[in-house]
Design an enzyme around this catalytic site. Structure first.
Site, PDB file in Angstrom:
ATOM      1  N   TYR A  12       0.717  -1.362   0.446  1.00  0.00           N
ATOM      2  CA  TYR A  12       0.422   0.047  -0.128  1.00  0.00           C
ATOM      3  C   TYR A  12       0.607   1.060   0.091  1.00  0.00           C
ATOM      4  O   TYR A  12       0.526   2.202  -0.513  1.00  0.00           O
ATOM      5  CB  TYR A  12      -0.725   0.043   1.112  1.00  0.00           C
ATOM      6  N   LYS A  16       3.196 -15.474   2.781  1.00  0.00           N
ATOM      7  CA  LYS A  16       2.770 -16.098   1.985  1.00  0.00           C
ATOM      8  C   LYS A  16       4.518 -16.371   1.518  1.00  0.00           C
ATOM      9  O   LYS A  16       5.225 -16.032  -0.103  1.00  0.00           O
ATOM     10  CB  LYS A  16       2.775 -15.238   0.697  1.00  0.00           C
ATOM     11  N   ASP A  49      -3.388 -17.997   2.345  1.00  0.00           N
ATOM     12  CA  ASP A  49      -4.214 -18.702   1.845  1.00  0.00           C
ATOM     13  C   ASP A  49      -4.984 -19.814   2.997  1.00  0.00           C
ATOM     14  O   ASP A  49      -6.205 -19.573   3.117  1.00  0.00           O
ATOM     15  CB  ASP A  49      -3.988 -19.331   0.618  1.00  0.00           C
ATOM     16  N   ASP A  91      -5.619  -6.794   5.657  1.00  0.00           N
ATOM     17  CA  ASP A  91      -6.531  -5.824   5.375  1.00  0.00           C
ATOM     18  C   ASP A  91      -7.567  -7.023   5.331  1.00  0.00           C
ATOM     19  O   ASP A  91      -9.171  -7.037   5.490  1.00  0.00           O
ATOM     20  CB  ASP A  91      -6.256  -4.709   4.512  1.00  0.00           C
ATOM     21  N   ASP A 109     -10.894  -8.482   8.069  1.00  0.00           N
ATOM     22  CA  ASP A 109     -12.291  -8.288   6.850  1.00  0.00           C
ATOM     23  C   ASP A 109     -13.338  -9.258   7.008  1.00  0.00           C
ATOM     24  O   ASP A 109     -14.299  -9.548   7.703  1.00  0.00           O
ATOM     25  CB  ASP A 109     -12.560  -7.555   5.671  1.00  0.00           C
TER      26      ASP A 109
END
Ligand code: NAD
Length: 361
Positions: free
Chosen positions: A142, A190, A222, A246, A250
């Site tokens: 980001y 990852k 994942d 992020d 959620d």
């Protein structure tokens, strides 16, 4: 105690939910003999309309001068077509970077009164959902370079970069948070694909030597996304980088019932923190007095606990939210399952929670 709180109401439902949190803070101030002074700061779409900038320096300065910042939410379709670096959400990235708040702390905890609002099977919910996602907030993709180029076919790239020191400081927050809880830390990355993740993993493992009392595990992002819905009871504290955090937070909010219930704190090296619900500006329901203000009210409670050292006052707010739910009151987003539930508008929810605080001895 005297505290100066910078208040960013923002866009959409932001002003509605922040008003309810301020009602609650006012009752706390009265009950415990504190003085909270509120300084309004503009950020997001409303700041673009007023100043042509989602976070002018003058508004950031108000936040830096405050003891802490309470934020509603920013953004909305009105500003969807403005250029990328002027979008309302850029204000969010800038305030996080400007305040140096590198650690975002999002609890995912199910309120027993709302167990039926979880989309998970009852037998999974019964095992318990109570974990925290510690998300790195001012690094990673980001904040890397973003660019689009090419004369014919366009090509875009977004750069993900992490340094050892950035990983180390968020890793420490993860270990320290786990130490205060059930002493289990899951580091999510990852590392089967990304260099940043391999560096992440090696720094976290190096730190683990300093925290022998904390049980460390690793999980690929994942798999973590799957495990959060399969068996969330396995998690205590998850530490992860910005974008993974992020997305996972959620997902974690959904399994607890509603995105409207979840608070967050963002902290850096000082006690001046940024406190906000995890949801956005919900333009689809703005201006109707039907938003759930509890995520914002609980964010105010986190501000009292983590920035102002007012644990008793924070407990009082959380108990009042519990009493509100136990009495069957529900805003529209959590109005599901169970008989005899009583609808409450956003403003009514704030009034009722404030009244519970007054009534609590
Ligand atoms: P959103 O979180 O605003 O809304 C998603 C859904 O959840 C909507 O159906 C909404 O009505 C509902 N919802 C959200 N908060 C609620 C609440 N308190 N009570 C009841 N229902 C609630 O996400 P979105 O629709 O993807 O984004 C809307 C705008 O918000 C976009 O401009 C986005 O960029 C922005 N946004 C801002 C922040 C922030 O300010 N921190 C975070 C995420 C998104």
């Amino acid at each position: 105690m005297n505290k100066n709180i910078a208040v960013i109401r923002g866009d959409g439902i932001g002003p509605e939910i922040v008003n309810e949190a301020i009602k609650v803070l006012d009752v706390i101030a009265q009950k415990y003999g504190h003085t909270f002074k509120y300084t309004d700061a503009d950020m997001g779409g409303c700041a673009i309309d007023k100043y042509g900038d989602p976070l002018p320096q003058s508004e950031l300065d108000k936040c830096l001068a405050a003891d802490s910042v309470l934020l509603g939410a920013v953004g909305g379709p009105k500003w969807d077509s403005v250029p990328g670096n002027m979008r309302p959400e850029k204000g969010l990235l800038r305030i996080r970077a400007g305040m140096g708040v590198y650690s975002n702390n999002r609890p995912a905890k199910i309120w027993p009164q709302l167990a039926s609002a979880s989309p998970l099977k009852p037998e999974i919910v019964e095992k318990g959902i109570d974990f925290i996602i510690v998300r790195e907030l001012i690094g990673g993709i980001y904040f890397g370079e973003h660019r689009t180029f090419g004369d014919g076919e366009k090509v875009s790239e977004d750069v993900m970069r992490y340094s050892e020191s950035e990983i180390e400081r968020i890793g420490r927050i993860g270990f320290e948070t786990a130490r205060k809880r059930r002493k289990k830390l899951c580091s999510v990355e990852k590392s089967n694909v990304l260099d940043t993740s391999r560096l992440w993993k090696s720094v976290i493992h190096r730190l683990a030597g300093e925290y022998p009392d904390v049980e460390l595990s690793d999980m690929l992002v994942d798999n973590c996304a799957m495990q959060i819905v399969k068996d969330p009871s396995q998690f205590d504290v998850i530490v992860t980088e910005n974008m993974f955090g992020d997305i996972l937070s959620d997902e974690a909010s959904m399994i607890t019932g509603s995105i409207g219930m979840i608070p967050s704190s963002s902290l850096g090296a000082t006690s001046n923190g940024l406190y906000e619900p995890i949801h956005g500006s919900a333009p689809d329901i703005a201006g109707q007095d039907i938003a759930n203000p509890i995520g914002t009210i609980l964010s105010a409670a986190m501000m009292l606990r983590y920035s102002f050292d007012m644990s008793q006052e924070a407990d009082d707010i959380e108990a009042a939210v519990g009493a509100f739910l136990s009495k069957g009151y529900r805003t529209r987003d959590i109005m599901s399952g169970g008989e005899g539930l009583k609808p409450a508008k956003c403003s009514e929810a704030g009034n009722l929670i404030a009244a519970e605080i007054k009534a609590n001895k």
